[in-house]
Design a protein around this motif. Structure first.
Motif, PDB file in Angstrom:
ATOM      1  N   THR A 185       0.806  -1.228   0.000  1.00  0.00           N
ATOM      2  CA  THR A 185       0.000   0.000   0.000  1.00  0.00           C
ATOM      3  C   THR A 185       0.838   1.276   0.000  1.00  0.00           C
ATOM      4  O   THR A 185       0.304   2.358   0.225  1.00  0.00           O
ATOM      5  CB  THR A 185      -0.919   0.030   1.240  1.00  0.00           C
ATOM      6  N   GLU A 186       2.131   1.183  -0.265  1.00  0.00           N
ATOM      7  CA  GLU A 186       2.976   2.367  -0.152  1.00  0.00           C
ATOM      8  C   GLU A 186       4.173   2.276  -1.075  1.00  0.00           C
ATOM      9  O   GLU A 186       4.699   1.199  -1.336  1.00  0.00           O
ATOM     10  CB  GLU A 186       3.447   2.530   1.296  1.00  0.00           C
ATOM     11  N   ILE A 187       4.581   3.423  -1.590  1.00  0.00           N
ATOM     12  CA  ILE A 187       5.818   3.532  -2.356  1.00  0.00           C
ATOM     13  C   ILE A 187       6.651   4.633  -1.710  1.00  0.00           C
ATOM     14  O   ILE A 187       6.195   5.761  -1.573  1.00  0.00           O
ATOM     15  CB  ILE A 187       5.552   3.873  -3.834  1.00  0.00           C
ATOM     16  N   PHE A 188       7.871   4.283  -1.287  1.00  0.00           N
ATOM     17  CA  PHE A 188       8.752   5.244  -0.638  1.00  0.00           C
ATOM     18  C   PHE A 188      10.030   5.350  -1.469  1.00  0.00           C
ATOM     19  O   PHE A 188      10.538   4.343  -1.968  1.00  0.00           O
ATOM     20  CB  PHE A 188       9.092   4.791   0.785  1.00  0.00           C
ATOM     21  N   CYS A 189      10.536   6.574  -1.622  1.00  0.00           N
ATOM     22  CA  CYS A 189      11.695   6.790  -2.490  1.00  0.00           C
ATOM     23  C   CYS A 189      12.870   7.405  -1.751  1.00  0.00           C
ATOM     24  O   CYS A 189      12.699   8.138  -0.778  1.00  0.00           O
ATOM     25  CB  CYS A 189      11.306   7.718  -3.646  1.00  0.00           C
ATOM     26  N   ILE A 190      14.061   7.093  -2.249  1.00  0.00           N
ATOM     27  CA  ILE A 190      15.303   7.734  -1.814  1.00  0.00           C
ATOM     28  C   ILE A 190      15.763   8.619  -2.968  1.00  0.00           C
ATOM     29  O   ILE A 190      15.774   8.190  -4.128  1.00  0.00           O
ATOM     30  CB  ILE A 190      16.392   6.701  -1.485  1.00  0.00           C
ATOM     31  N   GLY A 191      16.145   9.865  -2.638  1.00  0.00           N
ATOM     32  CA  GLY A 191      16.546  10.792  -3.685  1.00  0.00           C
ATOM     33  C   GLY A 191      17.897  11.422  -3.416  1.00  0.00           C
ATOM     34  O   GLY A 191      18.476  11.262  -2.340  1.00  0.00           O
ATOM     35  N   THR A 192      18.382  12.150  -4.422  1.00  0.00           N
ATOM     36  CA  THR A 192      19.633  12.883  -4.293  1.00  0.00           C
ATOM     37  C   THR A 192      19.495  14.247  -4.939  1.00  0.00           C
ATOM     38  O   THR A 192      18.731  14.415  -5.905  1.00  0.00           O
ATOM     39  CB  THR A 192      20.801  12.125  -4.953  1.00  0.00           C
ATOM     40  N   ILE A 193      20.203  15.237  -4.403  1.00  0.00           N
ATOM     41  CA  ILE A 193      20.329  16.537  -5.073  1.00  0.00           C
ATOM     42  C   ILE A 193      21.803  16.821  -5.359  1.00  0.00           C
ATOM     43  O   ILE A 193      22.167  17.948  -5.684  1.00  0.00           O
ATOM     44  CB  ILE A 193      19.700  17.672  -4.237  1.00  0.00           C
ATOM     45  N   LYS A 194      22.606  15.780  -5.238  1.00  0.00           N
ATOM     46  CA  LYS A 194      24.053  15.908  -5.426  1.00  0.00           C
ATOM     47  C   LYS A 194      24.414  15.581  -6.868  1.00  0.00           C
ATOM     48  O   LYS A 194      25.085  14.586  -7.157  1.00  0.00           O
ATOM     49  CB  LYS A 194      24.786  14.978  -4.458  1.00  0.00           C
ATOM     50  N   ASP A 195      23.901  16.391  -7.784  1.00  0.00           N
ATOM     51  CA  ASP A 195      24.133  16.160  -9.206  1.00  0.00           C
ATOM     52  C   ASP A 195      23.860  17.469  -9.943  1.00  0.00           C
ATOM     53  O   ASP A 195      23.264  18.392  -9.387  1.00  0.00           O
ATOM     54  CB  ASP A 195      23.220  15.044  -9.725  1.00  0.00           C
ATOM     55  N   ASP A 196      24.276  17.530 -11.196  1.00  0.00           N
ATOM     56  CA  ASP A 196      24.075  18.744 -11.986  1.00  0.00           C
ATOM     57  C   ASP A 196      22.593  19.058 -12.155  1.00  0.00           C
ATOM     58  O   ASP A 196      21.779  18.147 -12.370  1.00  0.00           O
ATOM     59  CB  ASP A 196      24.729  18.593 -13.370  1.00  0.00           C
ATOM     60  N   PHE A 197      22.274  20.341 -12.086  1.00  0.00           N
ATOM     61  CA  PHE A 197      20.921  20.865 -12.327  1.00  0.00           C
ATOM     62  C   PHE A 197      19.895  20.438 -11.281  1.00  0.00           C
ATOM     63  O   PHE A 197      18.689  20.561 -11.493  1.00  0.00           O
ATOM     64  CB  PHE A 197      20.424  20.476 -13.726  1.00  0.00           C
TER      65      PHE A 197
END
Length: 208
Positions: A185-197
């Motif tokens: 019943t759930e989708i959880f994500c891991i993200g990054t902002i350590k990249d271009d743009f």
């Protein structure tokens, strides 16, 4: 508002119309929206039987399904059409009737490598949480640029050494999904902002 949020609004407004899905086929956004056919057994009380039986079923289907999440298909954004309503089956001892309903809907499911615009909801020394529509994303402090340091206080934030960029609650950020966890019943994500743009798009602290 983010592009993702605007698309959710557009879909919601048009959920009872003949929806133009051409936008789903271009850019990063299109890879996350899918137009699919699903089936669900709907139970209806006898008091709803009458000329508007179909309308009652559709109304209940929208109420029960829109906004829910399936680990297999993703988040149901909007029901766009009804393909078929099967014959009802009376449930013994209750009077309720179960109708198999086949319907078309737009679902949203993010995948690894997708770029999203999200709104920061919480910041701590471990990183920050953000939301993109119905999806919650966590960005670890290891996936934040090295020149940004955590600042505690009434409004915890990550700030660059010169103070020119700040990530805090309600900041809008562009991030990339690098991992997903899916359950029933759930989708959880891991993200990054350590990249271009990637990084801060809008900082509420700088608005006048």
């Amino acid at each position: 508002m983010s592009l993702l949020y605007d698309s959710f609004v557009l879909l919601r407004i048009n959920h009872s119309l003949s929806l133009d899905l051409s936008f789903c086929g271009s850019g990063n956004l299109g890879k996350m929206f899918f137009h699919i056919v699903l089936e669900r057994n709907m139970q209806l009380h006898p008091r709803h039987f009458g000329r508007d039986l179909r309308e009652k079923l559709v109304s209940k289907l929208m109420k029960d399904v829109e906004g829910t999440c399936s680990g297999r298909h993703g988040f149901v954004v909007a029901i766009t059409g009804i393909e078929n309503v099967g014959k009802g089956l009376i449930r013994d001892g209750t009077g309720f009737v179960t109708f198999p309903v086949k319907y078309q809907c737009v679902v949203f499911r993010p995948f690894k490598g997708e770029i999203l615009e999200a709104v920061v909801t919480m910041v701590n020394k471990m990183g920050f949480f953000a939301e993109a529509g119905p999806v919650q994303i966590f960005v670890s402090n290891h996936l934040i640029p090295d020149d940004m340091e955590f600042q505690s206080g009434d409004m915890p934030n990550y700030t660059t050494s010169d103070g020119s960029v700040k990530i805090q609650k309600d900041s809008e950020v562009r991030l990339k999904i690098i991992g997903t966890r899916v359950d029933a019943t759930e989708i959880f994500c891991i993200g990054t902002i350590k990249d271009d743009f990637l990084g801060v798009i809008s900082d509420p602290g700088t608005t006048s």
